[in-house]
Design a protein around this motif. Sequence first.
Motif, PDB file in Angstrom:
ATOM      1  N   ILE A 186      10.310  76.524  -6.156  1.00  0.00           N
ATOM      2  CA  ILE A 186      10.482  74.873  -5.826  1.00  0.00           C
ATOM      3  C   ILE A 186       9.187  74.671  -5.011  1.00  0.00           C
ATOM      4  O   ILE A 186       8.827  73.472  -5.303  1.00  0.00           O
ATOM      5  CB  ILE A 186      11.800  74.429  -4.843  1.00  0.00           C
TER       6      ILE A 186
ATOM      7  N   TRP B  85       6.338  76.034  -5.574  1.00  0.00           N
ATOM      8  CA  TRP B  85       5.267  75.983  -6.528  1.00  0.00           C
ATOM      9  C   TRP B  85       5.215  74.606  -7.212  1.00  0.00           C
ATOM     10  O   TRP B  85       4.434  74.290  -7.443  1.00  0.00           O
ATOM     11  CB  TRP B  85       5.378  77.093  -7.315  1.00  0.00           C
ATOM     12  N   TRP B  86       6.654  74.360  -7.681  1.00  0.00           N
ATOM     13  CA  TRP B  86       6.795  73.097  -8.328  1.00  0.00           C
ATOM     14  C   TRP B  86       6.127  72.077  -7.615  1.00  0.00           C
ATOM     15  O   TRP B  86       5.471  71.026  -8.088  1.00  0.00           O
ATOM     16  CB  TRP B  86       8.238  73.063  -8.714  1.00  0.00           C
TER      17      TRP B  86
ATOM     18  N   ILE C 136       2.784  70.689  -7.647  1.00  0.00           N
ATOM     19  CA  ILE C 136       2.302  69.844  -8.724  1.00  0.00           C
ATOM     20  C   ILE C 136       3.103  68.265  -8.565  1.00  0.00           C
ATOM     21  O   ILE C 136       2.293  67.477  -8.810  1.00  0.00           O
ATOM     22  CB  ILE C 136       2.906  70.254 -10.199  1.00  0.00           C
TER      23      ILE C 136
ATOM     24  N   VAL D 205      12.849  75.745 -13.620  1.00  0.00           N
ATOM     25  CA  VAL D 205      11.614  75.087 -13.333  1.00  0.00           C
ATOM     26  C   VAL D 205      10.540  75.572 -13.839  1.00  0.00           C
ATOM     27  O   VAL D 205       9.546  74.795 -14.259  1.00  0.00           O
ATOM     28  CB  VAL D 205      11.749  75.252 -11.741  1.00  0.00           C
TER      29      VAL D 205
ATOM     30  N   GLU E 253       7.891  73.430 -16.309  1.00  0.00           N
ATOM     31  CA  GLU E 253       6.485  73.127 -16.118  1.00  0.00           C
ATOM     32  C   GLU E 253       5.348  73.787 -17.130  1.00  0.00           C
ATOM     33  O   GLU E 253       4.565  73.342 -17.595  1.00  0.00           O
ATOM     34  CB  GLU E 253       6.223  73.749 -14.569  1.00  0.00           C
TER      35      GLU E 253
ATOM     36  N   TRP F 276       2.292  80.450 -14.683  1.00  0.00           N
ATOM     37  CA  TRP F 276       3.794  80.114 -14.788  1.00  0.00           C
ATOM     38  C   TRP F 276       4.197  81.028 -15.674  1.00  0.00           C
ATOM     39  O   TRP F 276       5.376  81.397 -15.498  1.00  0.00           O
ATOM     40  CB  TRP F 276       3.669  78.802 -15.597  1.00  0.00           C
TER      41      TRP F 276
ATOM     42  N   LEU G 239       4.922  83.995 -13.537  1.00  0.00           N
ATOM     43  CA  LEU G 239       5.923  83.612 -12.615  1.00  0.00           C
ATOM     44  C   LEU G 239       7.228  84.007 -13.064  1.00  0.00           C
ATOM     45  O   LEU G 239       8.348  84.619 -12.788  1.00  0.00           O
ATOM     46  CB  LEU G 239       5.822  82.272 -12.113  1.00  0.00           C
TER      47      LEU G 239
END
Lengths: 252, 246
Positions: A185, A187-188, A191, B197, B201, B218, B221
């Motif tokens: 979260i 990392w999200w 953005i 998530v 992304e 990503w 990850l």
Amino acid sequence: MREYLGVSPRLGTPMATHEFPRLRHGLGTPRTFAWAALLAMPVAMYFALAFAPREATMGNVQRIFYIHVPAAWVAFLAFFVTFVASGVYLYRRQERWDILAVSSAEIGVLFTSLALVLGSLWAKPVWGAWWTWDPRLITTLFLWMVYVGYLMLRSAIEDPTQQARFAAVFGIVAFVDVPIVYFSIRWWRTIHPVVFTGGGLNLDTRMLVALLVGLAAMTFLYLALLSLRSAIEAVQRRNAVLLQELEEREEA
Amino acid sequence: MKSLSVDIAPISTATTRRPRNASLGKAWALVLKDVRVEMRRREAVANSFVFALIALVIFNIALDLERQRLEALGPGLLWVAFVFAGVLGLGRTFVGEKDRGSLGGILVAPVDRGAVYAARVVSSLLFLLVMEMAILPLFALLFNIPLLHPLILPVVLLGTLGFCAVGTLFSALVASARTREALLPVLLLPVVLPVVVGSVEATALVLQEKPVGELLPWLGLLAAFDAIFLAVGVLLFEFVLEGSDA
């Protein structure tokens, strides 16, 4: 039925109710912890409401902090205890670890709810919204959902040993997932930035003292609830065993 | 009795054919068995495909999507459809085994529990990938967005793998619970949140036609999440299967 219990040579004489918390399965000293919590809570309230200075920008509403943070801390501690107890249960297969795991998870859900509600009460006057999608808030909500799921899983499985085993597996996966959720979260969020920032609270020494007292008091409360809850769990399980033996005896 | 012999037959042939790595051979035999069962019943793929399709139609009607908002919402909608359809597909993987009693047969065979888990992850992954590969072009076509980019493939693969790694473990957990179909999404969806998530992304980056360099973190990850979930699954799966042959 009661008399039957009394004369049964295999079951022994029935125990008086007050003796039950001292059963082997219990954590031992609910009374000590309960007294400690009872004494510590008013002290913590004094430190939160009188001793700690009034926060310059937020005003008195900031004093929620001294309960909110300890509640969140206890929630996390409780789930950590569930995680450890689950692991030990799978390794040792002793029922008391399962009792500890379920008791701690239940208390954890209680304190997570408390932390969420108190956090919202604090957020509304300060941020102008009950809720923001900030990594810490999402992680707390995640904790709540996952451990409610843990309790639901337990109640959906009838066989006691299977219930203990499955709950332990889920309890381990859930806790391992907590940091993963938090960092994903975060990392999200780099953005999709948050409008409000949670930090920026510069703690003065007296505030820090009040927080530490609050943390100690809440931890005592947790220990008191945990020892009581596990004693009750132990009694319930013992009762279930006794009842089953009784039924078998009556059938024979 | 007849179905039992069909289930066991590929295990023995595979072990004789590949003596070098017995565990891998057995896992592969289990995957083939799952694929064969799925080819005959067509439950997991067909159900989840139709469900995902219906979800996309409902999204479009409920949200009244135009081109502008689709660029932003598309990846999220796609993964919500995948994840919910995936729960539907995974929900019955162990329930069927348990009800038919074939799980007991597998457990009696000298197969490592980790191999049983790995096999089930792979077969679930295959079924969900088939569903997703059918949904992707339909999504691109129905919503008119350029999603059919080769880079979407690693995103879908890694996202679905993480989902299956947790989903397989949890579907075994709920198989003997009273409210099994209702319980799986409650347990699974919060835990796979990080995977969702990351996948959303990464899909958004593919849709915006960003260079591979921006996508790589990503993907890394997602790969890390997959590795963690798979490791946890391999370690804990034996505790879930324990005693279920009784």
